[in-house]
Every structure is written in C-alpha cells, then in structure tokens.
Design an enzyme around this catalytic site. Structure first.
Site, mmCIF file in Angstrom:
data_model
loop_
_atom_site.group_PDB
_atom_site.id
_atom_site.type_symbol
_atom_site.label_atom_id
_atom_site.label_comp_id
_atom_site.label_asym_id
_atom_site.label_seq_id
_atom_site.Cartn_x
_atom_site.Cartn_y
_atom_site.Cartn_z
ATOM 1 N N LYS A 199 46.032 39.713 36.714
ATOM 2 C CA LYS A 199 46.506 39.116 37.811
ATOM 3 C C LYS A 199 45.697 39.528 39.146
ATOM 4 O O LYS A 199 45.793 40.808 39.126
ATOM 5 C CB LYS A 199 48.146 39.678 37.968
ATOM 6 N N LYS A 251 46.328 34.849 36.180
ATOM 7 C CA LYS A 251 47.063 34.420 37.401
ATOM 8 C C LYS A 251 46.300 34.660 38.426
ATOM 9 O O LYS A 251 45.933 35.908 38.713
ATOM 10 C CB LYS A 251 48.480 34.919 37.603
#
Length: 346
Positions: A199, A251
């Site tokens: 992330k 992500k």
C-alpha cells in the site's frame, strides 16, 4: 507479392467481435469485483461525494439496499468503511460493538451473509481525531506496537460482528501475525485476513479523504510505502505470507501495475488490487469533460489489472460493471439460442 513476411498476420484473430472474444487472454466476471461502501453514523439520507460522482456515504438503510443490488448483480464481495460521529485519539469507536462499522457488518451479515463475502476495513484512520492509521506516541509519531493492540481488538470485534474477510490496511509491521493470533485465540479461526501488502503513500487517495471525513494533517509516508520502491513490496509480501495472510493486496492499481504483476508472479495466495478513489475520479471527470469514452475506459482499466495478474478488484464501479456483464452474457446467450433455433429449422 505480399509485403508481410511469410503468412504471419496477427490481425486475423481480430477480425470480428466473436473471434476477439474467443481469443481473449483475460476476462472480467462479476465475481471478480468487490464493491467498497461507506456508511456514516448520523445521516438521515445518503450523502453524495463531490470528489467521487455516483458514490455516497450511506445510511444503514441505503447501505443494505445498495448491497442487495450488488449481490443481485453477482458482485463477489462488499468492503465496508465506517465513519463515526465521534472521533478520538485512539479511535475508540473502531472496536465498539455499537460502533457504526460493526453495526453495519452485523446488518449485512444478517441479511446477506449466506449470499456474498462481507469484508471490513481494519484501520484506525476513519475513527481517529488525528486521521492517522494508528495510535500516536508522545512525539506525535505513529506507535507501531501500540497500534497492533488496537488492531487486534478491532479484528475480534469485526469478526464477531460478522465480517468474513478483514482488510488490514494500516501498514503496521507485524499486523497480520498479531491479528491472526488474536482471532485464533477468540475462536475465529476461519476469518480470512487480507494483508495490504503493498500500500503506497499515494496522491491518488485524495477523494477518499472526503469519503471518510478524514481529519489527517500531513501524510502517512512513515508507514505506507514509498512510490519509488518496487523491491520493497516483495519484502512485504514475504513477511505477510510468513505471518499467515490468506490474501494479499496491491494498492493503488494503475500506477503500480508493475508491482501488481511481480506480486502476482510470486504469491502463493490470491492477489487483489484496489482501484482507488483518485483512479475512479480521473475517469469520471475526464468522461464528463468529453475527453474519453467512459464505459470503454472503465473496462480497459479493469482489464489491465486482470492482465497484470490480479484475482479480484476492489472498484467503485463493481455493481455497474457486473450488471453490464450480466446483460452482455444474457444477450450472447439469447443470440446463441436464436441461432441454434434457426439452424434447427433448416
């Protein structure tokens, strides 16, 4: 004389829609899609988000209605984010059984728990008055190990409320192992942990801040990954797998297709990606300005994730795309049936 060497003509496989469909290397299916949803305490009606056209903060009633629509379309799962009325430094509403997220999880579990996969965001940023994903120390920095204690409590509360999958999105070191131990000790051995393995500290989260009423000042660069680093994601993957992650996440999506492809090649568990708020907004606003074709751009972006190797995609278009795929499949089936009937009559 042909100007093309030999008889090699790749265009042969592109000549008709039916042929292109037959030789497609990847495909979208409604079950590949997960719908992120926001539920906010204290609302009397859904509240549209200015930065994400078509997305709203839900009431409990509208959440259930939208969830039913998604499930009917064949969407693979629902990822819930909760926004409480009261926020404090430790995010005390995050593990409160009467907190808005846990109430929403219980509601969906009661009505749809046998029909879909109910997922919850396990992070503190929606619940803290400072907007960070963890507990702060006396110097104002995020305290990794104190945050793990909060995450463990949240994991048990969310599993008890009915979540099938917990999305550990806070990027604290050791979060997967710590939550797995807490879940197992509480008897929730079947609750799935999705580790947000890679992330990144991304500018593409901008509209999400509005969606969760974020109080954040500054950034999250001390715990989310540096956009310049790719190998670091593989180190995170190794750690999450060793700690027992059942699913791993990359992500954002489009800016990190190289990372997604590498993680997909190496992972022994399912790999998912999140088409984040900024990616959604770019396409929506560009389409509204007439710069791109909206539906084709949406499909192309989702296919890029599948081509890179993802198994599922969190996208705010999940219901819309699933409904379109259903309609296309129904149309193809109807056309095939008509053709077969015509042939039989001959």
């Amino acid at each position: 004389m042909s100007l093309v060497p030999g008889s090699v003509r790749p265009r042969r496989l592109r000549t008709t829609p039916a042929l292109r469909r037959l030789v497609s290397e990847v495909r979208l299916h409604p079950a590949d899609l997960v719908l992120p949803m926001f539920v906010k305490e204290g609302l009397s009606e859904p509240l549209p988000l200015s930065g994400m056209p078509g997305v709203v903060q839900h009431t409990l009633d509208s959440l259930l209605e939208a969830a039913r629509e998604a499930v009917a379309a064949g969407v693979g799962g629902l990822m819930l984010f909760g926004i409480p009325e009261h926020k404090d430094p430790i995010g005390s509403q995050a593990d409160d059984p009467q907190g808005i997220l846990n109430r929403a999880l219980a509601l969906l579990h009661d009505h749809l728990g046998e029909d879909t996969v109910i997922m919850s965001d396990l992070c503190l940023d929606e619940f803290t008055s400072h907007g960070h994903c963890g507990v702060l120390d006396s110097a104002g920095a995020v305290d990794n190990d104190a945050t793990l204690e909060r995450y463990a409590s949240m994991a048990v509360a969310q599993a008890r409320a009915g979540a099938h999958v917990l999305g550990l999105s806070g990027m604290m070191d050791g979060q997967v192992a710590y939550c797995r131990e807490a879940l197992d000790a509480a008897g929730f051995t079947d609750t799935v942990i999705m580790g947000y393995t890679a992330k990144y500290a991304s500018a593409f989260y901008g509209p999400f801040r509005e969606a969760v009423d974020s109080e954040l000042q500054g950034d999250r660069k001390t715990y989310q990954q540096d956009p310049a680093n790719g190998r670091e994601a593989m180190r995170e993957l190794g750690l999450d797998l060793a700690e027992g992650a059942d699913v791993v996440m990359v992500k954002p999506g489009l800016p990190y297709l190289d990372v997604l492809a590498e993680v997909a090649r190496e992972s022994i568990v399912p790999v998912w990606t999140y088409q984040v708020s900024g990616e959604y907004a770019m396409i929506e606003f560009a389409a509204a300005a007439g710069a791109i074709d909206r539906e084709n751009a949406i499909e192309e972006s989702l296919l890029s994730f599948k081509r890179a190797g993802t198994d599922a995609i969190l996208t705010y278009w999940a219901t819309e795309v699933a409904q379109r795929l259903q309609a296309e499949a129904a149309g193809t089936t109807a056309a095939g049936g008509a053709a077969a009937a015509s042939g039989a009559r001959r």
